[in-house]
Design a protein around this motif. Structure first.
Motif, PDB file in Angstrom:
ATOM      1  N   PRO A  79       3.845  10.071 -14.926  1.00 22.16           N
ATOM      2  CA  PRO A  79       4.373  10.678 -13.699  1.00 22.16           C
ATOM      3  C   PRO A  79       3.573  11.890 -13.204  1.00 22.16           C
ATOM      4  CG  PRO A  79       5.915  10.946 -15.539  1.00 22.16           C
ATOM      5  CD  PRO A  79       4.812  10.067 -16.011  1.00 22.16           C
ATOM      6  N   GLU A  80       2.905  12.573 -14.105  1.00 21.02           N
ATOM      7  CA  GLU A  80       2.154  13.769 -13.693  1.00 21.02           C
ATOM      8  C   GLU A  80       0.734  13.458 -13.207  1.00 21.02           C
ATOM      9  OE1 GLU A  80       1.559  13.096 -18.056  1.00 21.02           O
ATOM     10  OE2 GLU A  80       3.353  13.272 -16.808  1.00 21.02           O
ATOM     11  N   GLU A  81       0.297  12.211 -13.369  1.00 21.04           N
ATOM     12  CA  GLU A  81      -1.043  11.835 -12.906  1.00 21.04           C
ATOM     13  C   GLU A  81      -1.075  11.826 -11.381  1.00 21.04           C
ATOM     14  OE1 GLU A  81      -3.131   8.500 -14.827  1.00 21.04           O
ATOM     15  OE2 GLU A  81      -1.417   8.424 -16.209  1.00 21.04           O
ATOM     16  N   PRO A  82      -2.271  12.037 -10.815  1.00 23.93           N
ATOM     17  CA  PRO A  82      -2.372  12.003  -9.347  1.00 23.93           C
ATOM     18  C   PRO A  82      -2.204  10.578  -8.810  1.00 23.93           C
ATOM     19  CG  PRO A  82      -4.546  12.340 -10.328  1.00 23.93           C
ATOM     20  CD  PRO A  82      -3.553  12.387 -11.448  1.00 23.93           C
ATOM     21  N   VAL A  83      -1.708  10.469  -7.597  1.00 28.87           N
ATOM     22  CA  VAL A  83      -1.509   9.189  -6.927  1.00 28.87           C
ATOM     23  C   VAL A  83      -2.814   8.398  -6.892  1.00 28.87           C
ATOM     24  CG1 VAL A  83      -0.977   8.133  -4.698  1.00 28.87           C
ATOM     25  CG2 VAL A  83       0.459   9.978  -5.573  1.00 28.87           C
ATOM     26  N   SER A  84      -3.937   9.087  -6.750  1.00 32.93           N
ATOM     27  CA  SER A  84      -5.236   8.403  -6.696  1.00 32.93           C
ATOM     28  C   SER A  84      -5.502   7.620  -7.982  1.00 32.93           C
ATOM     29  CB  SER A  84      -6.366   9.407  -6.446  1.00 32.93           C
ATOM     30  OG  SER A  84      -6.389  10.386  -7.477  1.00 32.93           O
ATOM     31  N   GLU A  85      -4.976   8.098  -9.119  1.00 31.07           N
ATOM     32  CA  GLU A  85      -5.152   7.399 -10.394  1.00 31.07           C
ATOM     33  C   GLU A  85      -4.370   6.082 -10.392  1.00 31.07           C
ATOM     34  OE1 GLU A  85      -6.949   6.683 -13.852  1.00 31.07           O
ATOM     35  OE2 GLU A  85      -7.334   8.460 -12.630  1.00 31.07           O
ATOM     36  N   ALA A  86      -3.183   6.082  -9.813  1.00 34.37           N
ATOM     37  CA  ALA A  86      -2.397   4.850  -9.698  1.00 34.37           C
ATOM     38  C   ALA A  86      -3.126   3.844  -8.818  1.00 34.37           C
ATOM     39  CB  ALA A  86      -1.005   5.153  -9.138  1.00 34.37           C
ATOM     40  N   ALA A  87      -3.664   4.327  -7.688  1.00 33.03           N
ATOM     41  CA  ALA A  87      -4.390   3.436  -6.770  1.00 33.03           C
ATOM     42  C   ALA A  87      -5.607   2.836  -7.472  1.00 33.03           C
ATOM     43  CB  ALA A  87      -4.811   4.203  -5.526  1.00 33.03           C
ATOM     44  N   LYS A  88      -6.314   3.654  -8.236  1.00 31.16           N
ATOM     45  CA  LYS A  88      -7.498   3.192  -8.958  1.00 31.16           C
ATOM     46  C   LYS A  88      -7.115   2.135 -10.002  1.00 31.16           C
ATOM     47  CE  LYS A  88     -11.026   4.939 -12.105  1.00 31.16           C
ATOM     48  NZ  LYS A  88     -11.358   6.066 -12.973  1.00 31.16           N
ATOM     49  N   SER A  89      -6.071   2.399 -10.763  1.00 34.42           N
ATOM     50  CA  SER A  89      -5.624   1.442 -11.783  1.00 34.42           C
ATOM     51  C   SER A  89      -5.191   0.119 -11.161  1.00 34.42           C
ATOM     52  CB  SER A  89      -4.467   2.016 -12.592  1.00 34.42           C
ATOM     53  OG  SER A  89      -4.890   3.103 -13.374  1.00 34.42           O
ATOM     54  N   MET A  90      -4.459   0.177 -10.048  1.00 30.35           N
ATOM     55  CA  MET A  90      -4.020  -1.058  -9.381  1.00 30.35           C
ATOM     56  C   MET A  90      -5.217  -1.869  -8.901  1.00 30.35           C
ATOM     57  SD  MET A  90      -0.625  -0.259  -7.159  1.00 30.35           S
ATOM     58  CE  MET A  90      -0.067   1.414  -7.363  1.00 30.35           C
ATOM     59  N   GLU A  91      -6.202  -1.179  -8.360  1.00 27.65           N
ATOM     60  CA  GLU A  91      -7.395  -1.882  -7.874  1.00 27.65           C
ATOM     61  C   GLU A  91      -8.170  -2.505  -9.027  1.00 27.65           C
ATOM     62  OE1 GLU A  91     -11.486  -0.822  -5.510  1.00 27.65           O
ATOM     63  OE2 GLU A  91      -9.668   0.308  -4.992  1.00 27.65           O
ATOM     64  N   GLU A  92      -8.378  -1.745 -10.106  1.00 26.29           N
ATOM     65  CA  GLU A  92      -9.136  -2.245 -11.257  1.00 26.29           C
ATOM     66  C   GLU A  92      -8.452  -3.439 -11.926  1.00 26.29           C
ATOM     67  OE1 GLU A  92      -9.579   1.126 -13.838  1.00 26.29           O
ATOM     68  OE2 GLU A  92     -11.208   1.983 -12.656  1.00 26.29           O
ATOM     69  N   GLU A  93      -7.137  -3.381 -12.032  1.00 28.07           N
ATOM     70  CA  GLU A  93      -6.381  -4.430 -12.729  1.00 28.07           C
ATOM     71  C   GLU A  93      -5.922  -5.553 -11.802  1.00 28.07           C
ATOM     72  OE1 GLU A  93      -6.075  -4.548 -15.967  1.00 28.07           O
ATOM     73  OE2 GLU A  93      -6.871  -2.545 -16.372  1.00 28.07           O
ATOM     74  N   ALA A  94      -6.098  -5.373 -10.496  1.00 27.63           N
ATOM     75  CA  ALA A  94      -5.636  -6.331  -9.481  1.00 27.63           C
ATOM     76  C   ALA A  94      -4.123  -6.527  -9.563  1.00 27.63           C
ATOM     77  CB  ALA A  94      -6.378  -7.654  -9.603  1.00 27.63           C
ATOM     78  N   TYR A  95      -3.394  -5.411  -9.732  1.00 25.28           N
ATOM     79  CA  TYR A  95      -1.935  -5.417  -9.754  1.00 25.28           C
ATOM     80  C   TYR A  95      -1.423  -4.785  -8.474  1.00 25.28           C
ATOM     81  CZ  TYR A  95      -1.989  -6.403 -14.803  1.00 25.28           C
ATOM     82  OH  TYR A  95      -2.173  -6.960 -16.037  1.00 25.28           O
ATOM     83  N   SER A  96      -0.264  -5.244  -8.031  1.00 23.24           N
ATOM     84  CA  SER A  96       0.321  -4.672  -6.824  1.00 23.24           C
ATOM     85  C   SER A  96       1.321  -3.559  -7.147  1.00 23.24           C
ATOM     86  CB  SER A  96       1.011  -5.753  -5.995  1.00 23.24           C
ATOM     87  OG  SER A  96       2.041  -6.353  -6.750  1.00 23.24           O
ATOM     88  N   GLN A  97       1.665  -3.416  -8.410  1.00 22.54           N
ATOM     89  CA  GLN A  97       2.573  -2.354  -8.826  1.00 22.54           C
ATOM     90  C   GLN A  97       2.324  -1.991 -10.282  1.00 22.54           C
ATOM     91  OE1 GLN A  97       4.294  -5.449  -7.959  1.00 22.54           O
ATOM     92  NE2 GLN A  97       4.266  -6.179 -10.061  1.00 22.54           N
ATOM     93  N   LEU A  98       2.728  -0.789 -10.644  1.00 26.96           N
ATOM     94  CA  LEU A  98       2.573  -0.312 -12.017  1.00 26.96           C
ATOM     95  C   LEU A  98       3.858   0.363 -12.465  1.00 26.96           C
ATOM     96  CD1 LEU A  98      -0.924   1.447 -11.832  1.00 26.96           C
ATOM     97  CD2 LEU A  98      -0.429  -0.791 -12.825  1.00 26.96           C
ATOM     98  N   ALA A  99       4.103   0.300 -13.753  1.00 30.23           N
ATOM     99  CA  ALA A  99       5.211   1.052 -14.343  1.00 30.23           C
ATOM    100  C   ALA A  99       4.758   2.494 -14.517  1.00 30.23           C
ATOM    101  CB  ALA A  99       5.580   0.460 -15.694  1.00 30.23           C
ATOM    102  N   VAL A 100       5.682   3.409 -14.309  1.00 31.80           N
ATOM    103  CA  VAL A 100       5.433   4.823 -14.584  1.00 31.80           C
ATOM    104  C   VAL A 100       6.163   5.116 -15.885  1.00 31.80           C
ATOM    105  CG1 VAL A 100       5.642   7.182 -13.749  1.00 31.80           C
ATOM    106  CG2 VAL A 100       5.308   5.321 -12.113  1.00 31.80           C
TER     107      VAL A 100
END
Length: 179
Positions: A79-100
């Motif tokens: 939860p404390e990670e920046p939003v940009s990290e979530a966007a990067k992870s979704m792009e790298e993994e080709a996922y449309s959502q991630l668990a926090v």
């Protein structure tokens, strides 16, 4: 060896979603006999009881559970990670959502649709300021039917054991299993 009580037999049958008729057919006995055994009106012969228990065990082995479907490698963000990290992870993994996840516990989720509405300044903000509710959690013993019902309303289901996240299931996992 401890023999099951009539209540044990009824509970196992109903937990498996079997009718008395379905159990009777599988055990090769009559439905009224199943009803009388479950009602405690009759003491079955050991051979009859063995056929009923074997039919229940076969039905249990046919049940698909969360443990059979889940991905143990859960791609998540904190939860404390920046939003940009979530966007990067979704792009790298080709996922449309991630668990926090925080300390092994699901606390929220973040999806591409959550990110679409953000301006460039928000990309450095913590995920917790933009996350949605957590995906529902179930145990490893949850059945395919239970998970499918949850997936009608949520994008994923988290699998937990003693409060810790041990896996995740999405519609894609169920589709892969069924094919």
């Amino acid at each position: 060896m401890e023999l099951p009580t009539p209540e044990d037999l009824r509970q196992r049958r109903t937990d498996l979603g079997l009718t008395q008729s379905e159990l009777a057919e599988t055990a090769e006995v009559s439905q009224p006999l199943i009803a009388r055994i479950e009602g405690g009106d009759v003491d079955p012969r050991l051979s009859t009881l063995r056929r009923i228990v074997n039919a229940l065990e076969k039905a249990e082995s046919d049940v698909v559970r969360a443990d059979d479907l889940m991905n143990e490698a859960v791609v998540s963000v904190a939860p404390e990670e920046p939003v940009s990290e979530a966007a990067k992870s979704m792009e790298e993994e080709a996922y449309s959502q991630l668990a926090v996840i925080q300390d092994g516990i699901p606390v929220g989720s973040i999806s591409q649709s959550d990110l679409v509405h953000l301006d460039s300044e928000s990309r450095d903000e913590p995920i917790e300021q933009h996350m949605s509710e957590s995906f529902p959690t179930v145990s490893k013993d949850a059945t395919l039917d239970e998970i499918s019902n949850l997936l009608e309303h949520y994008k994923a289901v988290m699998i937990t054991e003693a409060g810790e996240t041990v896996g995740i299931i999405t519609e894609a996992d169920i589709a892969a299993r069924l094919s």
